[in-house]
Design a protein around this motif. Structure first.
Motif, PDB file in Angstrom:
ATOM      1  N   GLY A 144     -94.813  35.754  41.704  1.00 43.40           N
ATOM      2  CA  GLY A 144     -93.553  35.562  42.411  1.00 43.40           C
ATOM      3  C   GLY A 144     -93.483  36.411  43.666  1.00 43.40           C
ATOM      4  N   TRP A 165     -88.536  40.153  46.726  1.00 38.23           N
ATOM      5  CA  TRP A 165     -87.335  39.790  47.464  1.00 38.23           C
ATOM      6  C   TRP A 165     -87.106  40.725  48.641  1.00 38.23           C
ATOM      7  N   PRO A 207     -87.037  31.419  49.702  1.00 37.02           N
ATOM      8  CA  PRO A 207     -86.883  30.941  48.329  1.00 37.02           C
ATOM      9  C   PRO A 207     -87.902  29.870  47.943  1.00 37.02           C
ATOM     10  N   LEU A 236     -90.530  31.248  45.592  1.00 37.79           N
ATOM     11  CA  LEU A 236     -90.101  31.377  44.206  1.00 37.79           C
ATOM     12  C   LEU A 236     -90.077  30.001  43.539  1.00 37.79           C
ATOM     13  N   ALA A 295     -87.694  35.054  33.868  1.00 37.93           N
ATOM     14  CA  ALA A 295     -86.980  34.983  35.151  1.00 37.93           C
ATOM     15  C   ALA A 295     -87.910  35.608  36.201  1.00 37.93           C
ATOM     16  N   SER A 320     -89.779  37.092  39.265  1.00 40.50           N
ATOM     17  CA  SER A 320     -89.437  37.921  40.431  1.00 40.50           C
ATOM     18  C   SER A 320     -88.154  38.731  40.298  1.00 40.50           C
ATOM     19  N   THR A 321     -87.496  38.719  39.146  1.00 40.51           N
ATOM     20  CA  THR A 321     -86.207  39.420  39.038  1.00 40.51           C
ATOM     21  C   THR A 321     -86.329  40.862  38.558  1.00 40.51           C
ATOM     22  N   TRP A 337     -85.677  40.112  43.014  1.00 37.88           N
ATOM     23  CA  TRP A 337     -84.961  38.909  43.462  1.00 37.88           C
ATOM     24  C   TRP A 337     -83.601  38.909  42.766  1.00 37.88           C
ATOM     25  N   ASP A 356     -79.332  34.110  42.191  1.00 32.70           N
ATOM     26  CA  ASP A 356     -80.107  33.258  43.087  1.00 32.70           C
ATOM     27  C   ASP A 356     -81.399  32.797  42.407  1.00 32.70           C
ATOM     28  N   ALA A 357     -82.064  33.709  41.714  1.00 37.29           N
ATOM     29  CA  ALA A 357     -83.305  33.357  41.014  1.00 37.29           C
ATOM     30  C   ALA A 357     -83.044  32.303  39.941  1.00 37.29           C
ATOM     31  N   ALA A 400     -84.694  28.616  39.920  1.00 39.46           N
ATOM     32  CA  ALA A 400     -85.502  28.221  38.755  1.00 39.46           C
ATOM     33  C   ALA A 400     -84.994  26.910  38.153  1.00 39.46           C
TER      34      ALA A 400
END
Length: 168
Positions: free
Chosen positions: A84, A87, A93, A96, A119, A121-122, A127, A131-132, A136
């Motif tokens: 990923g 951020w 985006p 992602l 999830a 990149s969180t 991220w 938004d993630a 997704a």
């Protein structure tokens, strides 16, 4: 049509055809989901990742791409590793979204029918969760795939709530 479900829990405990690993580009393990998958899956995963680095991915797996290995001792047949994006304000985006699209493409090539995603990149890649989750869910809903169930496996209540909001 692909069923989308959410689970609060540990992705390494899921019984699915393929687990998606939020990997770093080295493919050699790390923290968070990546470290947990490598630890629980055992040395067979790292061995295949090293072989991938020695052959196709000498510079590492590019951001937004995906590649599969064995799942080792996990309750799955495969691990699909995806990298990923980190951020940044104004970040892209589409990178992602590509993690989810490419992971499902690899799942289709493997013949996987059930896939568990974290999830992506969180964690340390920061991220924003809402938004993630939106990226997704929207991406998975928009992909043509033979995968019958996509399961988002979320480690904490904040992530679970963000994905639940997107799934309505």
């Amino acid at each position: 049509m692909t069923a989308l479900t959410i689970v609060r829990g540990d992705i390494t405990r899921q019984q699915v055809d393929a687990l998606v690993n939020a990997a770093n580009s080295s493919l050699l393990g790390g923290g968070g989901v990546d470290g947990a998958i490598h630890r629980r899956g055992g040395p067979a995963i790292l061995e295949e990742c090293r072989a991938l680095r020695a052959s196709r991915y000498g510079r590492g797996l590019p951001t937004g791409q995906a590649v599969a290995t064995t799942a080792g001792e996990l309750d799955a047949r495969w691990v699909i590793h995806t990298v990923g994006p980190v951020w940044r304000p104004g970040g892209d985006p589409s990178l992602l979204a590509s993690c989810y699209r490419e992971s499902l493409r690899v799942a289709d090539e493997l013949g996987a029918r059930t896939v568990a995603f974290p999830a992506v990149s969180t964690g340390v890649y920061r991220w924003p969760m809402q938004d993630a989750a939106r990226i997704a869910v929207d991406t998975v809903r928009g992909v043509r795939t033979a995968v019958e169930e996509v399961r988002f496996v979320l480690f904490d209540d904040r992530a679970y709530e963000a994905f639940a909001l997107q799934l309505g």
